[in-house]
Design a protein around this motif. Structure first.
Motif, PDB file in Angstrom:
ATOM      1  N   LEU A 116       0.847  -1.196   0.000  1.00 10.82           N
ATOM      2  CA  LEU A 116       0.000   0.000   0.000  1.00 10.82           C
ATOM      3  C   LEU A 116       0.881   1.244   0.000  1.00 10.82           C
ATOM      4  O   LEU A 116       1.769   1.385   0.835  1.00 10.82           O
ATOM      5  CB  LEU A 116      -0.879   0.000   1.260  1.00 10.82           C
ATOM      6  N   ILE A 117       0.633   2.158  -0.952  1.00 12.17           N
ATOM      7  CA  ILE A 117       1.361   3.440  -0.960  1.00 12.17           C
ATOM      8  C   ILE A 117       0.650   4.378   0.011  1.00 12.17           C
ATOM      9  O   ILE A 117      -0.499   4.747  -0.215  1.00 12.17           O
ATOM     10  CB  ILE A 117       1.368   4.074  -2.365  1.00 12.17           C
ATOM     11  N   PHE A 118       1.304   4.764   1.124  1.00 10.11           N
ATOM     12  CA  PHE A 118       0.634   5.676   2.056  1.00 10.11           C
ATOM     13  C   PHE A 118       1.218   7.086   1.999  1.00 10.11           C
ATOM     14  O   PHE A 118       0.691   8.004   2.604  1.00 10.11           O
ATOM     15  CB  PHE A 118       0.652   5.127   3.501  1.00 10.11           C
ATOM     16  N   ASP A 119       2.294   7.269   1.223  1.00 11.26           N
ATOM     17  CA  ASP A 119       2.837   8.619   1.059  1.00 11.26           C
ATOM     18  C   ASP A 119       3.783   8.587  -0.134  1.00 11.26           C
ATOM     19  O   ASP A 119       4.234   7.521  -0.552  1.00 11.26           O
ATOM     20  CB  ASP A 119       3.591   9.045   2.331  1.00 11.26           C
ATOM     21  N   SER A 120       4.089   9.748  -0.694  1.00  5.46           N
ATOM     22  CA  SER A 120       5.076   9.787  -1.776  1.00  5.46           C
ATOM     23  C   SER A 120       5.696  11.173  -1.852  1.00  5.46           C
ATOM     24  O   SER A 120       5.155  12.136  -1.300  1.00  5.46           O
ATOM     25  CB  SER A 120       4.432   9.415  -3.110  1.00  5.46           C
ATOM     26  N   GLN A 121       6.837  11.254  -2.477  1.00 11.25           N
ATOM     27  CA  GLN A 121       7.513  12.550  -2.635  1.00 11.25           C
ATOM     28  C   GLN A 121       8.290  12.523  -3.943  1.00 11.25           C
ATOM     29  O   GLN A 121       8.530  11.465  -4.513  1.00 11.25           O
ATOM     30  CB  GLN A 121       8.467  12.797  -1.459  1.00 11.25           C
ATOM     31  N   PHE A 122       8.660  13.718  -4.420  1.00  4.69           N
ATOM     32  CA  PHE A 122       9.422  13.792  -5.665  1.00  4.69           C
ATOM     33  C   PHE A 122      10.858  14.163  -5.338  1.00  4.69           C
ATOM     34  O   PHE A 122      11.118  15.096  -4.600  1.00  4.69           O
ATOM     35  CB  PHE A 122       8.812  14.839  -6.611  1.00  4.69           C
ATOM     36  N   ASN A 123      11.777  13.366  -5.883  1.00  7.83           N
ATOM     37  CA  ASN A 123      13.197  13.624  -5.669  1.00  7.83           C
ATOM     38  C   ASN A 123      13.814  13.919  -7.034  1.00  7.83           C
ATOM     39  O   ASN A 123      13.616  13.153  -7.975  1.00  7.83           O
ATOM     40  CB  ASN A 123      13.814  12.365  -5.024  1.00  7.83           C
ATOM     41  N   GLU A 124      14.544  15.040  -7.119  1.00  7.93           N
ATOM     42  CA  GLU A 124      15.105  15.474  -8.420  1.00  7.93           C
ATOM     43  C   GLU A 124      15.936  14.369  -9.078  1.00  7.93           C
ATOM     44  O   GLU A 124      15.985  14.247 -10.292  1.00  7.93           O
ATOM     45  CB  GLU A 124      15.981  16.725  -8.246  1.00  7.93           C
ATOM     46  N   TYR A 125      16.649  13.576  -8.268  1.00 10.13           N
ATOM     47  CA  TYR A 125      17.563  12.567  -8.825  1.00 10.13           C
ATOM     48  C   TYR A 125      16.901  11.199  -8.975  1.00 10.13           C
ATOM     49  O   TYR A 125      17.208  10.456  -9.890  1.00 10.13           O
ATOM     50  CB  TYR A 125      18.803  12.433  -7.932  1.00 10.13           C
ATOM     51  N   LYS A 126      15.978  10.883  -8.083  1.00  5.80           N
ATOM     52  CA  LYS A 126      15.425   9.522  -8.064  1.00  5.80           C
ATOM     53  C   LYS A 126      14.044   9.432  -8.694  1.00  5.80           C
ATOM     54  O   LYS A 126      13.497   8.354  -8.843  1.00  5.80           O
ATOM     55  CB  LYS A 126      15.342   9.017  -6.615  1.00  5.80           C
ATOM     56  N   GLY A 127      13.432  10.581  -9.004  1.00  6.83           N
ATOM     57  CA  GLY A 127      12.048  10.552  -9.511  1.00  6.83           C
ATOM     58  C   GLY A 127      11.082  10.408  -8.345  1.00  6.83           C
ATOM     59  O   GLY A 127      11.346  10.894  -7.245  1.00  6.83           O
ATOM     60  N   VAL A 128       9.959   9.704  -8.568  1.00  7.76           N
ATOM     61  CA  VAL A 128       8.951   9.551  -7.519  1.00  7.76           C
ATOM     62  C   VAL A 128       9.399   8.476  -6.527  1.00  7.76           C
ATOM     63  O   VAL A 128       9.717   7.352  -6.920  1.00  7.76           O
ATOM     64  CB  VAL A 128       7.583   9.175  -8.129  1.00  7.76           C
ATOM     65  N   VAL A 129       9.443   8.852  -5.243  1.00 16.62           N
ATOM     66  CA  VAL A 129       9.785   7.897  -4.181  1.00 16.62           C
ATOM     67  C   VAL A 129       8.510   7.663  -3.373  1.00 16.62           C
ATOM     68  O   VAL A 129       7.917   8.604  -2.844  1.00 16.62           O
ATOM     69  CB  VAL A 129      10.893   8.471  -3.258  1.00 16.62           C
ATOM     70  N   THR A 130       8.068   6.397  -3.287  1.00 23.21           N
ATOM     71  CA  THR A 130       6.838   6.102  -2.552  1.00 23.21           C
ATOM     72  C   THR A 130       7.167   5.500  -1.187  1.00 23.21           C
ATOM     73  O   THR A 130       8.109   4.727  -1.063  1.00 23.21           O
ATOM     74  CB  THR A 130       5.966   5.091  -3.322  1.00 23.21           C
ATOM     75  N   SER A 131       6.384   5.885  -0.165  1.00 27.07           N
ATOM     76  CA  SER A 131       6.465   5.221   1.144  1.00 27.07           C
ATOM     77  C   SER A 131       5.420   4.120   1.133  1.00 27.07           C
ATOM     78  O   SER A 131       4.257   4.387   0.828  1.00 27.07           O
ATOM     79  CB  SER A 131       6.136   6.206   2.276  1.00 27.07           C
ATOM     80  N   VAL A 132       5.829   2.897   1.450  1.00 26.97           N
ATOM     81  CA  VAL A 132       4.902   1.769   1.336  1.00 26.97           C
ATOM     82  C   VAL A 132       4.844   0.937   2.612  1.00 26.97           C
ATOM     83  O   VAL A 132       5.802   0.906   3.393  1.00 26.97           O
ATOM     84  CB  VAL A 132       5.286   0.829   0.158  1.00 26.97           C
ATOM     85  N   ARG A 133       3.706   0.291   2.806  1.00 31.06           N
ATOM     86  CA  ARG A 133       3.574  -0.770   3.810  1.00 31.06           C
ATOM     87  C   ARG A 133       3.365  -2.050   2.998  1.00 31.06           C
ATOM     88  O   ARG A 133       2.389  -2.172   2.269  1.00 31.06           O
ATOM     89  CB  ARG A 133       2.373  -0.478   4.712  1.00 31.06           C
ATOM     90  N   VAL A 134       4.323  -2.984   3.081  1.00 33.63           N
ATOM     91  CA  VAL A 134       4.186  -4.255   2.359  1.00 33.63           C
ATOM     92  C   VAL A 134       3.193  -5.116   3.137  1.00 33.63           C
ATOM     93  O   VAL A 134       3.410  -5.422   4.302  1.00 33.63           O
ATOM     94  CB  VAL A 134       5.547  -4.969   2.216  1.00 33.63           C
ATOM     95  N   VAL A 135       2.075  -5.454   2.495  1.00 34.92           N
ATOM     96  CA  VAL A 135       1.012  -6.202   3.173  1.00 34.92           C
ATOM     97  C   VAL A 135       1.156  -7.702   2.894  1.00 34.92           C
ATOM     98  O   VAL A 135       1.069  -8.524   3.804  1.00 34.92           O
ATOM     99  CB  VAL A 135      -0.377  -5.688   2.728  1.00 34.92           C
ATOM    100  N   ASP A 136       1.396  -8.069   1.621  1.00 35.18           N
ATOM    101  CA  ASP A 136       1.550  -9.483   1.251  1.00 35.18           C
ATOM    102  C   ASP A 136       2.872  -9.682   0.520  1.00 35.18           C
ATOM    103  O   ASP A 136       3.316  -8.789  -0.214  1.00 35.18           O
ATOM    104  CB  ASP A 136       0.421  -9.924   0.290  1.00 35.18           C
ATOM    105  N   GLY A 137       3.452 -10.885   0.658  1.00 33.57           N
ATOM    106  CA  GLY A 137       4.654 -11.240  -0.092  1.00 33.57           C
ATOM    107  C   GLY A 137       5.816 -10.316   0.212  1.00 33.57           C
ATOM    108  O   GLY A 137       5.899  -9.749   1.303  1.00 33.57           O
TER     109      GLY A 137
END
Length: 449
Positions: free
Chosen positions: A219-240
């Motif tokens: 689940l993506i619960f937050d995200s931010q834009f980084n000039e060098y890395k592009g979109v960085v998402t904060s995630v909670r891995v629920v399965d697998g």
């Protein structure tokens, strides 16, 4: 690698200025996550704006390692059903992975809180001993109870001369129906009682369910834009689990990407080989178009034939309802594109922001933006100016009205220009809210008046 039984995911919820960020600082110190040299107060409030105003605006995840010493804190064991111990009791000297999400307290950033709660199993309900239970204490508690989280009540600021611990405890017992011994006492400033809170988290908060055999979903619960890395998402891995190099698929936007880097926050980016189910961390997608990555979306992997492995999305978040609308226009007409890019990037880290293009005869091209309140609008304006260098003009904030026309059409208008000819209108409905007003009995008379 930590097994699921050694993981605890929790957040801190409270009214504004009850000491969430200061308590988080003590956690980081006590667990040795941040060295003494790098430590500064309100460490997780990384925005200049947050530090200047002394408020938390953004949720912030951080991973800590904590070694248990149950004998330190007999008081951390719950006596009643509230947050009763789930999973195995804490083992002496065993090390746990604690994932903390620090949340804002102000009602205008309420959406940040609701997203944090969906990623964790437990919540520390922090109440200031000098102020007692206040509006957002109750508002955030209800959000946590909706998610069936384990609640750990903590009375903070007990070192203050005007602290009224007995009265605050009575208010919490009245609110939660818990027992006196379930409530922990602490001071985020001096560090008193902080170890007991960590022991209580290990003892009371259930570990994440072991879903390691299921197909990967996060689940993506937050995200931010980084000039060098592009979109960085904060995630909670629920399965697998998710690994570096995995081909991934964002289910609601039908976007394919690759895991260029994966890891967790300490609070800096700390790369790892993979994130397993139950863990919280970040995924660098390399996506450059910020509209392809939505908060509340589900990430899954792609198989050999480039088809998504998981078929069903995780439950996302309720749609946010803006309360205040304002027109946002660039001061210089030719800055429209910069303003558009700036708002797109802000939308990534502020998913409560709603916007659509608008044209005004006087101000040219701009956007009609919806906010959760006046503070939200104020912070947005500052961030556009500071982070994206665009000077803007804001029209007088207004609310949305629902118009029923003679032909039976219903339209929603957000600015006076959209008002149809009065001869074609049957009725105009303005927004109403159902409120619970909670007040000490001394003020009931004045509130009624």
């Amino acid at each position: 690698m930590s097994t699921n039984n050694q993981i605890r995911n929790f957040c801190i919820i409270a009214h504004i200025d009850h000491g969430k960020s200061t308590l988080a600082d003590r956690f980081l110190e006590l667990t040795g996550t941040v060295s003494k040299r790098d430590m500064k107060s309100q460490l997780l409030d990384s925005m200049d704006l947050e530090r200047e105003r002394g408020i938390t605006i953004k949720l912030t995840p951080v991973r800590m390692k904590y070694t248990c010493h149950p004998e330190r804190s007999e008081g951390s064991r719950p006596q009643s059903q509230l947050g009763s111990s789930v999973g195995s009791p804490p083992q002496n000297d065993s090390t746990y992975t604690l994932n903390l999400i620090d949340t804002p307290g102000h009602v205008d950033f309420n959406y940040e809180v609701s997203r944090s709660l969906a990623a964790v199993e437990g919540a520390i309900l922090l109440v200031d001993a000098t102020q007692g239970v206040q509006a957002q204490t109750i508002g955030n508690l209800y959000l946590a109870l909706e998610q069936n989280l384990t609640i750990i009540p903590v009375v903070n600021k007990i070192d203050m001369p005007i602290a009224n611990v007995a009265k605050t405890k009575a208010e919490i017992i009245h609110l939660l129906g818990c027992k006196d011994e379930d409530i922990l006492l602490a001071s985020g400033r001096t560090g008193q009682g902080v170890a007991e809170i960590l022991e209580a988290i290990v003892a009371r908060v259930p570990p994440p369910t072991d879903n390691s055999v299921k197909l990967p979903r996060a689940l993506i619960f937050d995200s931010q834009f980084n000039e060098y890395k592009g979109v960085v998402t904060s995630v909670r891995v629920v399965d697998g689990d998710l690994k570096k190099g995995d081909k991934i698929y964002l289910m609601s936007t039908n976007t394919q990407a690759e895991v260029l880097e994966i890891g967790y926050y300490t609070p800096k980016f700390t790369p790892a080989d993979k994130l397993t189910n139950g863990e919280i961390g970040y995924v660098v997608t390399g996506l450059k178009d910020v509209r392809e990555c939505r908060v509340g979306d589900t990430i899954t992997t792609l198989d050999e034939e480039k088809k998504p492995t998981a078929k069903v999305q995780l439950p996302g978040y309720k749609d946010v309802k803006p309360m205040v609308f304002a027109g946002i226009f660039p001061k210089e007409g030719d800055n429209y594109q910069e303003l558009r890019d700036g708002i797109d990037k802000l939308k990534l880290s502020d998913s409560a922001l709603i916007y659509e293009p608008e044209h005004s005869t006087a101000l040219g091209f701009g956007f009609r933006c919806g906010f959760l309140g006046m503070l939200h609008l104020d912070i947005f304006q500052e961030r556009v100016r500071r982070e994206h260098g665009v000077e803007i003009i804001i029209t007088v904030p207004s609310v949305a009205y629902k118009i029923t026309k003679m032909n039976g059409d219903e339209i929603t208008i957000k600015s006076p220009q959209e008002m149809p000819d009065p001869n074609h209108i049957v009725n105009v409905a303005e927004p109403w809210m159902t409120l619970d007003i909670i007040t000490p009995k001394d003020y009931v008379g004045n509130v009624m008046a």
